[in-house]
Motif scaffolding. Structure first.
Motif, PDB file in Angstrom:
ATOM      1  N   MET A 189       0.823  -1.218   0.000  1.00 51.09           N
ATOM      2  CA  MET A 189       0.000   0.000   0.000  1.00 51.09           C
ATOM      3  C   MET A 189       0.846   1.253   0.000  1.00 51.09           C
ATOM      4  SD  MET A 189      -1.339  -0.257   3.905  1.00 51.09           S
ATOM      5  CE  MET A 189      -1.288  -2.036   4.116  1.00 51.09           C
ATOM      6  N   ARG A 190       0.237   2.331  -0.472  1.00 56.88           N
ATOM      7  CA  ARG A 190       0.909   3.632  -0.370  1.00 56.88           C
ATOM      8  C   ARG A 190       0.771   4.147   1.049  1.00 56.88           C
ATOM      9  NH1 ARG A 190      -1.905   6.653  -5.328  1.00 56.88           N
ATOM     10  NH2 ARG A 190      -1.139   5.364  -7.026  1.00 56.88           N
ATOM     11  N   ARG A 191      -0.444   3.974   1.590  1.00 60.92           N
ATOM     12  CA  ARG A 191      -0.701   4.466   2.944  1.00 60.92           C
ATOM     13  C   ARG A 191      -2.075   3.973   3.380  1.00 60.92           C
ATOM     14  NH1 ARG A 191      -2.143  10.862   1.835  1.00 60.92           N
ATOM     15  NH2 ARG A 191      -3.217  10.539  -0.141  1.00 60.92           N
ATOM     16  N   GLU A 192      -2.406   4.237   4.647  1.00 59.44           N
ATOM     17  CA  GLU A 192      -3.709   3.860   5.165  1.00 59.44           C
ATOM     18  C   GLU A 192      -4.571   5.115   5.314  1.00 59.44           C
ATOM     19  OE1 GLU A 192      -3.858   0.704   8.105  1.00 59.44           O
ATOM     20  OE2 GLU A 192      -1.706   0.376   7.840  1.00 59.44           O
ATOM     21  N   LEU A 193      -5.837   4.943   4.982  1.00 59.69           N
ATOM     22  CA  LEU A 193      -6.798   6.047   5.059  1.00 59.69           C
ATOM     23  C   LEU A 193      -7.970   5.609   5.935  1.00 59.69           C
ATOM     24  CD1 LEU A 193      -7.001   6.868   1.219  1.00 59.69           C
ATOM     25  CD2 LEU A 193      -5.622   8.070   2.925  1.00 59.69           C
ATOM     26  N   SER A 194      -8.738   6.574   6.369  1.00 62.52           N
ATOM     27  CA  SER A 194      -9.981   6.236   7.054  1.00 62.52           C
ATOM     28  C   SER A 194     -11.092   7.137   6.530  1.00 62.52           C
ATOM     29  CB  SER A 194      -9.814   6.387   8.566  1.00 62.52           C
ATOM     30  OG  SER A 194     -11.067   6.182   9.202  1.00 62.52           O
ATOM     31  N   ALA A 195     -12.181   6.494   6.145  1.00 60.87           N
ATOM     32  CA  ALA A 195     -13.368   7.246   5.712  1.00 60.87           C
ATOM     33  C   ALA A 195     -14.396   7.127   6.825  1.00 60.87           C
ATOM     34  CB  ALA A 195     -13.906   6.685   4.406  1.00 60.87           C
ATOM     35  N   LEU A 196     -14.659   8.258   7.458  1.00 56.99           N
ATOM     36  CA  LEU A 196     -15.561   8.271   8.608  1.00 56.99           C
ATOM     37  C   LEU A 196     -16.898   8.869   8.164  1.00 56.99           C
ATOM     38  CD1 LEU A 196     -15.087   7.743  11.756  1.00 56.99           C
ATOM     39  CD2 LEU A 196     -15.072  10.232  11.948  1.00 56.99           C
ATOM     40  N   ALA A 207     -20.605  12.458   5.582  1.00 59.68           N
ATOM     41  CA  ALA A 207     -19.214  12.001   5.504  1.00 59.68           C
ATOM     42  C   ALA A 207     -18.263  13.129   5.874  1.00 59.68           C
ATOM     43  CB  ALA A 207     -18.918  11.511   4.091  1.00 59.68           C
ATOM     44  N   TRP A 208     -17.280  12.821   6.698  1.00 59.81           N
ATOM     45  CA  TRP A 208     -16.220  13.797   6.998  1.00 59.81           C
ATOM     46  C   TRP A 208     -15.153  13.711   5.909  1.00 59.81           C
ATOM     47  CZ3 TRP A 208     -18.595  11.363  11.208  1.00 59.81           C
ATOM     48  CH2 TRP A 208     -19.036  12.210  12.239  1.00 59.81           C
ATOM     49  N   PRO A 209     -14.281  14.708   5.853  1.00 60.03           N
ATOM     50  CA  PRO A 209     -13.136  14.587   4.945  1.00 60.03           C
ATOM     51  C   PRO A 209     -12.360  13.291   5.251  1.00 60.03           C
ATOM     52  CG  PRO A 209     -13.262  16.799   5.878  1.00 60.03           C
ATOM     53  CD  PRO A 209     -14.279  15.984   6.595  1.00 60.03           C
ATOM     54  N   VAL A 210     -11.817  12.673   4.218  1.00 58.90           N
ATOM     55  CA  VAL A 210     -11.072  11.420   4.390  1.00 58.90           C
ATOM     56  C   VAL A 210      -9.703  11.746   4.992  1.00 58.90           C
ATOM     57  CG1 VAL A 210     -10.082   9.449   3.144  1.00 58.90           C
ATOM     58  CG2 VAL A 210     -12.311  10.398   2.465  1.00 58.90           C
ATOM     59  N   VAL A 211      -9.262  10.940   5.935  1.00 71.20           N
ATOM     60  CA  VAL A 211      -8.002  11.226   6.629  1.00 71.20           C
ATOM     61  C   VAL A 211      -6.953  10.152   6.356  1.00 71.20           C
ATOM     62  CG1 VAL A 211      -9.230  12.432   8.473  1.00 71.20           C
ATOM     63  CG2 VAL A 211      -8.636  10.003   8.771  1.00 71.20           C
ATOM     64  N   GLU A 212      -5.700  10.517   6.581  1.00 73.89           N
ATOM     65  CA  GLU A 212      -4.610   9.532   6.543  1.00 73.89           C
ATOM     66  C   GLU A 212      -4.317   9.097   7.965  1.00 73.89           C
ATOM     67  OE1 GLU A 212      -1.098  10.689   4.361  1.00 73.89           O
ATOM     68  OE2 GLU A 212       0.155   9.217   5.411  1.00 73.89           O
ATOM     69  N   THR A 213      -4.150   7.796   8.169  1.00 74.54           N
ATOM     70  CA  THR A 213      -3.816   7.297   9.508  1.00 74.54           C
ATOM     71  C   THR A 213      -2.424   6.671   9.445  1.00 74.54           C
ATOM     72  OG1 THR A 213      -4.754   5.090   9.131  1.00 74.54           O
ATOM     73  CG2 THR A 213      -6.238   6.762  10.026  1.00 74.54           C
ATOM     74  N   VAL A 214      -1.615   6.979  10.450  1.00 72.50           N
ATOM     75  CA  VAL A 214      -0.254   6.442  10.508  1.00 72.50           C
ATOM     76  C   VAL A 214      -0.187   5.510  11.705  1.00 72.50           C
ATOM     77  CG1 VAL A 214       2.189   7.062  10.707  1.00 72.50           C
ATOM     78  CG2 VAL A 214       0.598   8.619   9.552  1.00 72.50           C
ATOM     79  N   GLN A 215       0.297   4.282  11.511  1.00 69.63           N
ATOM     80  CA  GLN A 215       0.375   3.345  12.628  1.00 69.63           C
ATOM     81  C   GLN A 215       1.827   3.012  12.930  1.00 69.63           C
ATOM     82  OE1 GLN A 215      -3.057   2.708  12.191  1.00 69.63           O
ATOM     83  NE2 GLN A 215      -2.787   3.198  10.033  1.00 69.63           N
ATOM     84  N   PRO A 302     -31.489  14.990  12.871  1.00 68.66           N
ATOM     85  CA  PRO A 302     -30.732  15.343  11.664  1.00 68.66           C
ATOM     86  C   PRO A 302     -29.235  15.460  11.998  1.00 68.66           C
ATOM     87  CG  PRO A 302     -32.707  16.681  11.836  1.00 68.66           C
ATOM     88  CD  PRO A 302     -32.580  15.937  13.145  1.00 68.66           C
ATOM     89  N   LEU A 303     -28.402  15.079  11.056  1.00 64.63           N
ATOM     90  CA  LEU A 303     -26.958  15.060  11.303  1.00 64.63           C
ATOM     91  C   LEU A 303     -26.357  16.451  11.138  1.00 64.63           C
ATOM     92  CD1 LEU A 303     -26.106  11.703   9.479  1.00 64.63           C
ATOM     93  CD2 LEU A 303     -26.568  12.106  11.912  1.00 64.63           C
ATOM     94  N   GLY A 304     -25.218  16.648  11.791  1.00 66.06           N
ATOM     95  CA  GLY A 304     -24.554  17.957  11.745  1.00 66.06           C
ATOM     96  C   GLY A 304     -23.620  18.085  10.553  1.00 66.06           C
ATOM     97  N   ALA A 305     -23.232  19.326  10.266  1.00 73.13           N
ATOM     98  CA  ALA A 305     -22.308  19.611   9.162  1.00 73.13           C
ATOM     99  C   ALA A 305     -20.950  18.977   9.452  1.00 73.13           C
ATOM    100  CB  ALA A 305     -22.154  21.114   8.992  1.00 73.13           C
ATOM    101  N   THR A 306     -20.326  18.451   8.420  1.00 73.44           N
ATOM    102  CA  THR A 306     -19.080  17.699   8.619  1.00 73.44           C
ATOM    103  C   THR A 306     -17.871  18.389   8.006  1.00 73.44           C
ATOM    104  OG1 THR A 306     -19.798  16.461   6.703  1.00 73.44           O
ATOM    105  CG2 THR A 306     -20.045  15.387   8.839  1.00 73.44           C
ATOM    106  N   GLU A 307     -18.051  19.657   7.591  1.00 75.49           N
ATOM    107  CA  GLU A 307     -16.898  20.229   6.902  1.00 75.49           C
ATOM    108  C   GLU A 307     -15.748  20.551   7.860  1.00 75.49           C
ATOM    109  OE1 GLU A 307     -19.883  21.928   6.504  1.00 75.49           O
ATOM    110  OE2 GLU A 307     -19.541  24.022   7.070  1.00 75.49           O
TER     111      GLU A 307
END
Ligand code: ADP
Length: 397
Positions: A189-196, A207-215, A302-307
């Protein structure tokens, strides 16, 4: 319903840091989170509105806890599936429900279901003997990754295997101990991501912005929000994937989809159906935190804004091998003196090697300097040592 406030009551099974931070968000919504905690010193037990002591594997404890609340949600995935089904059949409102949770509890079930639905993941197979791994690796190639289907976390229950000898040396004893196993191709893999994402029972998704996770050694140590350099197309793809998984599996609440980014595209690694380490940055960096969103979702609000309010680096504070002599209080003092802009989130736990004691968030452009600052701050809090040689009484060298 709480007769005083007229608000529904949320109960969370599990008293760890996720429940603690959910309680923090609950306060703003007029809630006093009820928590079913296993131990007296549980992180949320120290702060939540009402704490009931009982074990999450004890059906009677779960049942009597559920009786006192309007909706039951979870800070971990360790409640036995048969208990979840019993409670759901008795009419208690569980969010997420037993069907959704089964895929967060069992990696083999999750792989089978997601593959059946056409979601991308590494090739895998169930392991009931060494031969299964040898056959799989013959067809797919070495190296592979062996996993416990149930009960693993933070890299425990994940074993890289490089050769038939590795497989022969490890598998019999795991099977003997009754560990259900699966094997997967080891992904380059290039890296690990998380889609929350979050999903409400009404069917709203966010959906929140997609993040990179480092382990490091299987434990998430750093999160970069948003994932640096991720194209708009990839971001959209990851968010769509996570929202479609949430819908297909009927998730209520927050869903974290851990992803591998490879040259060929995205692959799903794991699912978590609760607030997740990869979403701790949202407490400071997003319009709505994952903890508030989880509550909104399980209450079917109702869900809140995720920006993104600001790019954010999150670094976990992990217990030192030997707790330092300097008291935590003094460490905080020095941290705040050096970095007044660090946002500290501590979980009220005793120090133990490798234990997640808290995290820090730093807002700003994701420069190497900002990442370094987060790393320095997190390490200082657990080790009382500045990795860059800064001396507390003399300042920067
Ligand atoms: P846990 O439940 O302990 O979080 P995961 O299944 O997420 O376990 O695996 C932990 C880590 O092991 C992942 O974050 C990743 O770095 C690595 N890993 C897991 N599966 C694979 C795989 N198929 N190929 C390569 N690395 C993997």
């Amino acid at each position: 319903m709480d007769t005083r406030t007229g608000l529904p009551v949320v109960g969370m099974v599990g008293g760890g840091q996720l429940a603690r931070m959910t309680h923090q968000a609950a306060i703003s919504l007029g809630q006093s989170l009820r928590v079913l905690a296993a131990g007296e010193h549980d992180s949320a037990g120290l702060v939540a509105g009402e704490v009931v002591y009982g074990h999450h594997t004890d059906l009677e404890a779960l049942r009597s806890f559920a009786r006192g609340v309007d909706v039951v949600t979870f800070d971990h995935e360790h409640v036995p599936g048969e208990h979840l089904l019993t409670l759901a059949n008795e009419g208690f409102q569980l969010r997420p429900g037993p069907y959704a949770l089964s895929f967060a509890q069992d990696k083999l079930l999750m792989r089978e279901r997601l593959a059946g639905l056409g979601f991308p993941g590494p090739p895998f197979t169930e392991v009931t003997g060494v031969e299964d791994v040898l056959k799989f690796a013959d067809a797919r190639g070495w190296p592979v990754v062996l996993k416990a289907a149930r009960g693993g976390y933070d890299g425990k229950g994940v074993w890289p295997l490089d050769s038939p000898d590795d497989a022969r040396g490890l598998i019999p004893e795991l099977l003997e101990a009754g560990t259900p196993l699966l094997v997967e191709t080891r992904v380059t893999m290039r890296r690990e991501l998380s889609a929350l994402v979050a999903r409400s029972p009404f069917g709203q998704g966010a959906a929140w912005p997609v993040v990179e996770t480092v382990q490091s050694a299987g434990i998430n140590t750093e999160v970069l929000a948003p994932a640096p350099g991720l194209t708009a197309r990839r971001t959209q793809e990851a968010q769509d994937l996570a929202l479609r998984i949430a819908e297909s599996l009927d998730v209520a609440g927050v869903l974290a989809v851990e992803l591998f980014e490879t040259d060929g595209g995205l692959l799903v690694n794991e699912l978590a159906m609760r607030p997740h380490n990869s979403g701790h940055w949202t407490m400071d960096g997003s319009a709505t935190s994952q903890f508030e969103q989880h509550l909104r979702a399980v209450l079917d609000y109702p869900l809140g804004a995720t920006e993104l309010l600001s790019p954010t680096v999150m670094a976990n504070v992990l217990g030192a091998a030997t707790p330092p002599a300097m008291r935590p209080d003094e460490r905080l003092h020095h941290l705040f003196a050096r970095f007044p802009d660090v946002r500290v989130h501590l979980y009220g736990k005793g120090e133990r090697p490798g234990r997640k004691l808290g995290h820090v968030n730093l807002l700003g452009e994701l420069t190497p300097r900002l990442r370094e600052k987060a790393r320095l701050a997190a390490h200082w809090l657990s080790h009382a040592e500045w990795l860059d040689g800064y001396e507390i009484h003399r300042g920067e060298r």
